[in-house]
Enzyme design. Structure first.
Site, PDB file in Angstrom:
ATOM      1  N   ARG A  36      37.889   3.498 -27.889  1.00  0.00           N
ATOM      2  CA  ARG A  36      38.690   4.617 -27.356  1.00  0.00           C
ATOM      3  C   ARG A  36      39.701   5.118 -28.378  1.00  0.00           C
ATOM      4  O   ARG A  36      39.914   6.315 -28.511  1.00  0.00           O
ATOM      5  CB  ARG A  36      39.395   4.195 -26.080  1.00  0.00           C
ATOM      6  CG  ARG A  36      38.361   3.872 -25.015  1.00  0.00           C
ATOM      7  CD  ARG A  36      38.918   3.973 -23.651  1.00  0.00           C
ATOM      8  NE  ARG A  36      37.870   3.748 -22.663  1.00  0.00           N
ATOM      9  CZ  ARG A  36      38.076   3.495 -21.402  1.00  0.00           C
ATOM     10  NH1 ARG A  36      39.301   3.431 -20.941  1.00  0.00           N
ATOM     11  NH2 ARG A  36      37.069   3.325 -20.577  1.00  0.00           N
ATOM     12  N   ASP A 141      54.199   9.795 -12.352  1.00  0.00           N
ATOM     13  CA  ASP A 141      53.199   9.030 -13.095  1.00  0.00           C
ATOM     14  C   ASP A 141      53.736   8.930 -14.519  1.00  0.00           C
ATOM     15  O   ASP A 141      54.625   9.684 -14.920  1.00  0.00           O
ATOM     16  CB  ASP A 141      51.847   9.761 -13.092  1.00  0.00           C
ATOM     17  CG  ASP A 141      50.687   8.830 -13.420  1.00  0.00           C
ATOM     18  OD1 ASP A 141      49.977   8.396 -12.496  1.00  0.00           O
ATOM     19  OD2 ASP A 141      50.499   8.515 -14.620  1.00  0.00           O
TER      20      ASP A 141
HETATM   21  C1  LIG Z   1      44.196   4.312 -10.645  1.00  0.00           C
HETATM   22  S1  LIG Z   1      45.527   5.473 -10.703  1.00  0.00           S
HETATM   23  C2  LIG Z   1      46.120   5.322  -9.040  1.00  0.00           C
HETATM   24  C3  LIG Z   1      46.350   6.659  -8.359  1.00  0.00           C
HETATM   25  C4  LIG Z   1      46.757   6.596  -6.876  1.00  0.00           C
HETATM   26  N1  LIG Z   1      47.972   5.840  -6.680  1.00  0.00           N
HETATM   27  C5  LIG Z   1      45.642   6.018  -6.018  1.00  0.00           C
HETATM   28  O1  LIG Z   1      45.736   4.879  -5.574  1.00  0.00           O
HETATM   29  O2  LIG Z   1      44.660   6.726  -5.801  1.00  0.00           O
HETATM   30  C6  LIG Z   1      46.756   4.589 -11.648  1.00  0.00           C
HETATM   31  C7  LIG Z   1      47.843   5.493 -12.248  1.00  0.00           C
HETATM   32  O3  LIG Z   1      48.911   4.670 -12.720  1.00  0.00           O
HETATM   33  C8  LIG Z   1      49.490   5.308 -13.840  1.00  0.00           C
HETATM   34  N2  LIG Z   1      50.296   4.324 -14.588  1.00  0.00           N
HETATM   35  C9  LIG Z   1      49.868   3.306 -15.390  1.00  0.00           C
HETATM   36  N3  LIG Z   1      50.920   2.639 -15.905  1.00  0.00           N
HETATM   37  C10 LIG Z   1      52.037   3.234 -15.400  1.00  0.00           C
HETATM   38  C11 LIG Z   1      53.431   3.009 -15.564  1.00  0.00           C
HETATM   39  N4  LIG Z   1      53.894   2.029 -16.343  1.00  0.00           N
HETATM   40  N5  LIG Z   1      54.293   3.828 -14.912  1.00  0.00           N
HETATM   41  C12 LIG Z   1      53.842   4.833 -14.120  1.00  0.00           C
HETATM   42  N6  LIG Z   1      52.534   5.098 -13.930  1.00  0.00           N
HETATM   43  C13 LIG Z   1      51.642   4.305 -14.563  1.00  0.00           C
HETATM   44  C14 LIG Z   1      48.274   5.829 -14.600  1.00  0.00           C
HETATM   45  O4  LIG Z   1      48.634   6.868 -15.489  1.00  0.00           O
HETATM   46  C15 LIG Z   1      47.360   6.292 -13.448  1.00  0.00           C
HETATM   47  O5  LIG Z   1      47.500   7.669 -13.194  1.00  0.00           O
END
Ligand SMILES: C[S@@+](CC[C@H](N)C(=O)[O-])C[C@H]1O[C@@H](n2cnc3c(N)ncnc32)[C@H](O)[C@@H]1O
Length: 273
Positions: A36, A141
């Site tokens: 990636r 996010d």
């Molecule tokens: C799998 S998605 C979940 C989306 C939604 N909450 C759901 O359950 O459908 C995970 C999200 O967490 C965000 N993320 C990862 N690390 C993070 C952090 N340290 N702080 C805030 N967001 C974070 C990612 O960018 C991603 O958009």
């Protein structure tokens, strides 16, 4: 250009990502990171992974760090994902705040917006006298890329097709001309939501009013136990007594220290004062 990710470089990325974002990349993830990041290196025409690492760590590297997070984390989400939480919101939470007609909800890893818009749709459909309520949804996010998509509120028809027709009619505008095949969320939903970039690793969050509900779904899974425990402590502080925390279906607070009361699988409550 054919750069190789050395073990030392991988360790540097591991500790950077862990410190900044809370995500623990274990050794099997080395090949994933190689492929990636390799693509990103070529886009930026950088000669080595070390050069990329230096760029992320340099002053102003925060935006590139966001790109890096996008490369390693998944943004997968859906409208009405894990629907039990929205039923609970409608059936339990709403009746508890009926007297004040005020509601503060935080979708804390909101990805491309399906989660906060589902919250807004649920509330709109459940509250007949909505104009007399004070409702605010904060959607955040770490990724500015997904946040921009969320704030635009435009989705392809295959994403919206999962929803019942009457829900689509009430809450979306169908694109015409160049926008054919796209759906835009209606203003009554977007008006309820504020989008902001918040890193869950930050020591404090820009939130002043105590929250009624925090959605933190499908992100904790990336964090180790001590990071999860720290995050639970912070969430506890930002919730009002009696407020709720919703986590993802494959997540649990079972093995970490926390002060919440268990309500049912994936739903926790801050005890009433
Ligand atoms: C799998 S998605 C979940 C989306 C939604 N909450 C759901 O359950 O459908 C995970 C999200 O967490 C965000 N993320 C990862 N690390 C993070 C952090 N340290 N702080 C805030 N967001 C974070 C990612 O960018 C991603 O958009």
């Amino acid at each position: 250009m054919n750069a190789t990710l050395t073990d030392k470089e991988f360790e540097q990325f591991q500790s950077l990502i862990y410190q900044q974002v809370g995500i623990k990349l274990d050794t099997p993830k080395k090949s994933l990171l190689t492929s990636r990041l390799g693509k990103r290196l070529r886009e930026l025409q950088l000669p080595s992974y070390q050069a990329y690492y230096d760029r992320v760590c340099a002053k102003g590297g925060e935006e590139e760090l966001t790109q890096l997070v996008d490369l390693i984390s998944t943004n997968k989400t859906d409208f009405f994902r894990e629907p039990g939480h929205f039923d609970f919101l409608r059936e339990q939470v709403l009746s508890q705040v009926q007297a004040t007609r005020s509601l503060r909800i935080w979708s804390s890893a909101s990805s491309s917006g399906e989660e906060p818009y589902t919250i807004a749709m649920t509330l709109t459909d459940a509250i007949p006298d909505r104009s007399r309520w004070d409702i605010k949804v904060l959607a955040s996010d770490i990724s500015t890329r997904v946040l921009a998509k969320a704030a635009a509120g435009i989705y392809d028809d295959e994403r919206v097709a999962q929803l019942p027709q009457d829900v689509v009619r009430r809450h979306f505008l169908r694109g015409k001309g160049e926008q054919t095949g796209k759906f835009k969320v209606r203003k009554h939903l977007s008006e309820m939501i504020a989008f902001r970039r918040i890193n869950l690793m930050a020591p404090a969050f820009p939130i002043k009013t105590p929250l009624d509900v925090i959605f933190c779904r499908n992100v904790m899974i990336y964090f180790d136990r001590s990071t999860q425990a720290t995050l639970m402590g912070k969430f506890y502080r930002y919730l009002r007594p009696g407020g709720y925390l919703f986590i993802g279906h494959s997540e649990s607070l079972q093995w970490i220290e926390h002060q919440f009361t268990y309500v049912k699988p994936t739903i926790y409550q801050k005890p009433e004062a």
